[in-house]
Write an enzyme that holds these catalytic residues in place. Structure first.
Site, short mmCIF file in Angstrom:
data_model
loop_
_atom_site.label_atom_id
_atom_site.label_comp_id
_atom_site.label_asym_id
_atom_site.label_seq_id
_atom_site.Cartn_x
_atom_site.Cartn_y
_atom_site.Cartn_z
N VAL A 41 0.82 -1.21 0.00
CA VAL A 41 0.00 0.00 0.00
C VAL A 41 0.86 1.26 0.00
O VAL A 41 1.94 1.31 0.60
CB VAL A 41 -0.96 0.01 1.21
CG1 VAL A 41 -0.18 0.06 2.53
CG2 VAL A 41 -1.94 1.18 1.13
N GLY A 69 4.58 3.29 -11.99
CA GLY A 69 5.87 3.96 -12.00
C GLY A 69 6.37 4.39 -10.65
O GLY A 69 6.46 3.58 -9.72
N CYS A 129 4.29 0.89 2.00
CA CYS A 129 5.03 -0.17 1.31
C CYS A 129 5.26 -1.41 2.18
O CYS A 129 6.11 -2.24 1.87
CB CYS A 129 6.37 0.36 0.78
SG CYS A 129 6.19 1.80 -0.31
#
Length: 286
Positions: free
Chosen positions: A123, A200, A218
């Site tokens: 996330v 990206g 993360c």
């Protein structure tokens, strides 16, 4: 893992700023990156770096471009690559295999929109003050190696921070992204289909990091999130007082584009003005 074919260090860069036609409403800079002529690839830039674009619309936009590039590849046609740069309205996104255990809220009562996407990673949060770059490129023309591509995106950010702000950033072994000390300034999550990339990187420039407190960014519990603005204020208090948020965004944007050209050896073939990019985005909504 194969060794990257770019040097993992900051280098001196050169770019020629060229003003747009006065009759057009959107001022932009076109960067002519000095790269080896025989290695340059063409890349269309959709520059909305001062615009807040809803995540769902940017996601649909990427998918439309990917679909076009896949069809072109199957027909042995050579389309230019694409680079989208923008900001998002506040939103949380999950990767394809993300765990909801990293959310500090009920998914049925999320503080912002929440999307599960096809990208890798856990996330993260996107919002105003964060520059998001979506390169949609055919890795067949570069290197068919996902590790190489991830390291290339990290290198873009590392060089941008060094050249524009004299910030010494680095990688952390075993993790993806760009760090300054214990703080993560840039998150990276990609999807590659038929060797065409999308999604990206996201660089925190002047981002309000409060929303990150509602997640485990993360999925990394023992590290923090940082911003260029906070580091700039800490290291250059005088410059911070004379540089506003908009200027920081513009400086970071120009440096990211220059370094993207340099690291991936691309030439920006078409620079779409704000109105043109918005029309293209509107077309994908239909």
């Amino acid at each position: 893992m194969d060794k990257p074919n770019f040097e993992l260090r900051p280098i001196a860069l050169y770019a020629i700023p060229v003003k747009s036609k006065p009759s057009l409403p959107f001022f932009y800079l076109q960067f002519n990156c000095f790269t080896e002529p025989h290695t340059q690839k063409k890349c269309d830039l959709y520059d909305l770096h001062n615009e807040l674009v809803p995540y769902s619309e940017a996601w649909s936009w990427q998918n439309a471009i990917v679909k076009e590039k896949k069809a072109s590849s199957q027909n042995n046609e050579d389309l230019a690559d694409s680079l989208i740069i923008l900001q998002h309205h506040p939103v949380y996104t999950l990767g394809a295999g993300s765990s909801e255990e990293y959310l500090n809220f009920d998914v049925k009562d999320a503080p912002f929109d929440l999307y599960r996407t096809e990208r890798g990673g856990e996330v993260t949060y996107h919002g105003p003050g964060q520059l998001v770059m979506y390169p949609i490129i055919n890795l067949r023309h570069y290197k068919m190696d996902l590790h190489w591509y991830l390291r290339a995106l990290e290198e873009v950010v590392i060089r941008a921070l060094s050249s524009a702000f004299a910030i010494e950033a680095s990688r952390v072994e075993g993790l993806t992204g760009v760090w300054v000390g214990n703080k993560k300034l840039a998150a990276i999550g990609i999807k590659v289909s038929q060797w065409i990339t999308y999604h990206g990187l996201a660089l925190n420039v002047t981002t309000d990091i409060t929303p990150f407190q509602r997640i485990v960014p993360c999925g990394i519990k023992d590290r923090q999130v940082g911003t260029i603005k906070a580091l700039f204020k800490q290291n250059s208090p005088y410059n911070h007082e004379t540089t506003n948020d908009s200027e920081l965004i513009d400086i970071a944007h120009k440096s990211l584009i220059t370094e993207f050209c340099e690291v991936l050896q691309v030439d920006l073939a078409v620079n779409l003005y704000k109105d043109e990019a918005l029309r293209f985005l509107d077309f994908t909504r239909r």
